[in-house]
Design an enzyme around this catalytic site. Structure first.
Site, PDB file in Angstrom:
ATOM      1  N   HIS A 198      93.560  30.066  44.374  1.00  0.00           N
ATOM      2  CA  HIS A 198      93.000  29.046  43.491  1.00  0.00           C
ATOM      3  C   HIS A 198      92.171  28.044  44.279  1.00  0.00           C
ATOM      4  O   HIS A 198      92.501  27.729  45.421  1.00  0.00           O
ATOM      5  CB  HIS A 198      94.114  28.331  42.717  1.00  0.00           C
ATOM      6  CG  HIS A 198      94.572  29.104  41.541  1.00  0.00           C
ATOM      7  ND1 HIS A 198      94.173  28.831  40.265  1.00  0.00           N
ATOM      8  CD2 HIS A 198      95.375  30.177  41.453  1.00  0.00           C
ATOM      9  CE1 HIS A 198      94.714  29.700  39.436  1.00  0.00           C
ATOM     10  NE2 HIS A 198      95.450  30.537  40.137  1.00  0.00           N
ATOM     11  N   PRO A 199      91.130  27.523  43.654  1.00  0.00           N
ATOM     12  CA  PRO A 199      90.311  26.511  44.334  1.00  0.00           C
ATOM     13  C   PRO A 199      90.968  25.135  44.253  1.00  0.00           C
ATOM     14  O   PRO A 199      91.783  24.873  43.371  1.00  0.00           O
ATOM     15  CB  PRO A 199      89.014  26.512  43.517  1.00  0.00           C
ATOM     16  CG  PRO A 199      89.467  26.862  42.130  1.00  0.00           C
ATOM     17  CD  PRO A 199      90.593  27.864  42.338  1.00  0.00           C
ATOM     18  N   ALA A 211      83.851  26.119  34.528  1.00  0.00           N
ATOM     19  CA  ALA A 211      83.841  25.606  33.157  1.00  0.00           C
ATOM     20  C   ALA A 211      85.064  24.735  32.897  1.00  0.00           C
ATOM     21  O   ALA A 211      84.966  23.679  32.259  1.00  0.00           O
ATOM     22  CB  ALA A 211      83.785  26.757  32.158  1.00  0.00           C
ATOM     23  N   GLU A 212      86.225  25.159  33.388  1.00  0.00           N
ATOM     24  CA  GLU A 212      87.450  24.398  33.163  1.00  0.00           C
ATOM     25  C   GLU A 212      87.399  23.045  33.876  1.00  0.00           C
ATOM     26  O   GLU A 212      87.750  22.011  33.289  1.00  0.00           O
ATOM     27  CB  GLU A 212      88.670  25.218  33.613  1.00  0.00           C
ATOM     28  CG  GLU A 212      88.939  26.401  32.699  1.00  0.00           C
ATOM     29  CD  GLU A 212      89.780  27.506  33.315  1.00  0.00           C
ATOM     30  OE1 GLU A 212      90.048  28.493  32.610  1.00  0.00           O
ATOM     31  OE2 GLU A 212      90.154  27.411  34.514  1.00  0.00           O
ATOM     32  N   PHE A 231      96.703  22.379  44.971  1.00  0.00           N
ATOM     33  CA  PHE A 231      97.288  21.818  43.759  1.00  0.00           C
ATOM     34  C   PHE A 231      96.714  22.569  42.567  1.00  0.00           C
ATOM     35  O   PHE A 231      95.503  22.753  42.462  1.00  0.00           O
ATOM     36  CB  PHE A 231      96.923  20.331  43.665  1.00  0.00           C
ATOM     37  CG  PHE A 231      97.335  19.675  42.385  1.00  0.00           C
ATOM     38  CD1 PHE A 231      98.661  19.359  42.147  1.00  0.00           C
ATOM     39  CD2 PHE A 231      96.395  19.345  41.425  1.00  0.00           C
ATOM     40  CE1 PHE A 231      99.042  18.729  40.970  1.00  0.00           C
ATOM     41  CE2 PHE A 231      96.754  18.717  40.239  1.00  0.00           C
ATOM     42  CZ  PHE A 231      98.086  18.404  40.017  1.00  0.00           C
ATOM     43  N   ALA A 261      96.641  23.228  34.865  1.00  0.00           N
ATOM     44  CA  ALA A 261      95.791  23.699  33.762  1.00  0.00           C
ATOM     45  C   ALA A 261      95.046  22.470  33.241  1.00  0.00           C
ATOM     46  O   ALA A 261      95.647  21.595  32.635  1.00  0.00           O
ATOM     47  CB  ALA A 261      96.637  24.343  32.672  1.00  0.00           C
ATOM     48  N   VAL A 262      93.746  22.402  33.512  1.00  0.00           N
ATOM     49  CA  VAL A 262      92.985  21.178  33.236  1.00  0.00           C
ATOM     50  C   VAL A 262      92.434  21.093  31.816  1.00  0.00           C
ATOM     51  O   VAL A 262      91.998  20.019  31.407  1.00  0.00           O
ATOM     52  CB  VAL A 262      91.826  20.982  34.247  1.00  0.00           C
ATOM     53  CG1 VAL A 262      92.374  20.859  35.666  1.00  0.00           C
ATOM     54  CG2 VAL A 262      90.799  22.099  34.143  1.00  0.00           C
TER      55      VAL A 262
END
Length: 173
Positions: free
Chosen positions: A74-75, A93-94, A126, A129-130
Site C-alpha cells: 500500500h502507498p 481517486a480515493e 498507515f 479506507a479514506v
C-alpha cells in the site's frame, strides 16, 4: 450493498479477464484474486457479499508474511508516490476524494512526519479506507493509531484493507 451482483459474473470470465477485473482489488496483490480463481468460482460468486467474503478469507488465512507483504504494497497517504503521480488509479481517486491531493503545507508536513513515525513503528504504511473521510478525519485517526501496539495495528490495518476492497468490488457491480 450486499445484494449487488457483478456486471460480468466472475464464474464466466476467462482467466485473463478475471485477473484484469479483480487482480487489483487488493493493492498490488493479484495473488488474492489468483488464489480465488484457482479455488474455482460458481454462481454464488456473482453476489458481491459472497465474493468479497471469499477474497477477505483468502487474505485472513494467508499467514503473517503474505499479509505483511500486502500491507507493505500500500502507498503512504499523501506520500512520495502520490507526489510523483505513481499511485494506482484506484488509490489516486480515493486519496483525491478525501482531499489528500490538496493538503496545506502544514498538513502535508504532518502526513510526512506521521508516515515516517508509523513506518518505523510498524514496518508498513498507515492504511485507512479514506472514502467518505476528510483530511482532518484521517489525520486525527492517524495520530491515534500511531500509538497502538504492533498486534493491534496489524489487525486494524488488515481490517482497513478489507474496507478498501469492498467498495472497489462494488464499483464493478
Amino acid at each position: 450493498m450486499d445484494d449487488l451482483h457483478f456486471v460480468s459474473p466472475p464464474a464466466t470470465l476467462p482467466e485473463a479477464d478475471f485477473m484484469a477485473q479483480f487482480g487489483g482489488i487488493y493493492e498490488h496483490s493479484p495473488w488474492v484474486a489468483a488464489t480465488l480463481l484457482a479455488q474455482g468460482c460458481d454462481a454464488q460468486d456473482d453476489q458481491l457479499a459472497h465474493f468479497a467474503a471469499r477474497m477477505a478469507g483468502i487474505v485472513d488465512t494467508a499467514g503473517h508474511e503474505a499479509q505483511l507483504a500486502l500491507l507493505q504494497a500500500h502507498p503512504e497517504l499523501a506520500g512520495k508516490l502520490a507526489i510523483a503521480g505513481n499511485l494506482t488509479a484506484e488509490s489516486s481517486a480515493e486519496q483525491a476524494g478525501a482531499g489528500l491531493d490538496a493538503c496545506s503545507a502544514d498538513q502535508f508536513a504532518r502526513f510526512q512526519t506521521l508516515n515516517t513515525r508509523y513506518g518505523a513503528a510498524f514496518g508498513h504504511p498507515f492504511i485507512i479506507a479514506v472514502r467518505g473521510l476528510t483530511r482532518g478525519d484521517i489525520l486525527a485517526t492517524f495520530e491515534q493509531r500511531v500509538t497502538n501496539d504492533p498486534a493491534t495495528e496489524f489487525a486494524t490495518a488488515l481490517a482497513e484493507v478489507h474496507k478498501i476492497a469492498r467498495p472497489r468490488l462494488a464499483d464493478l457491480c
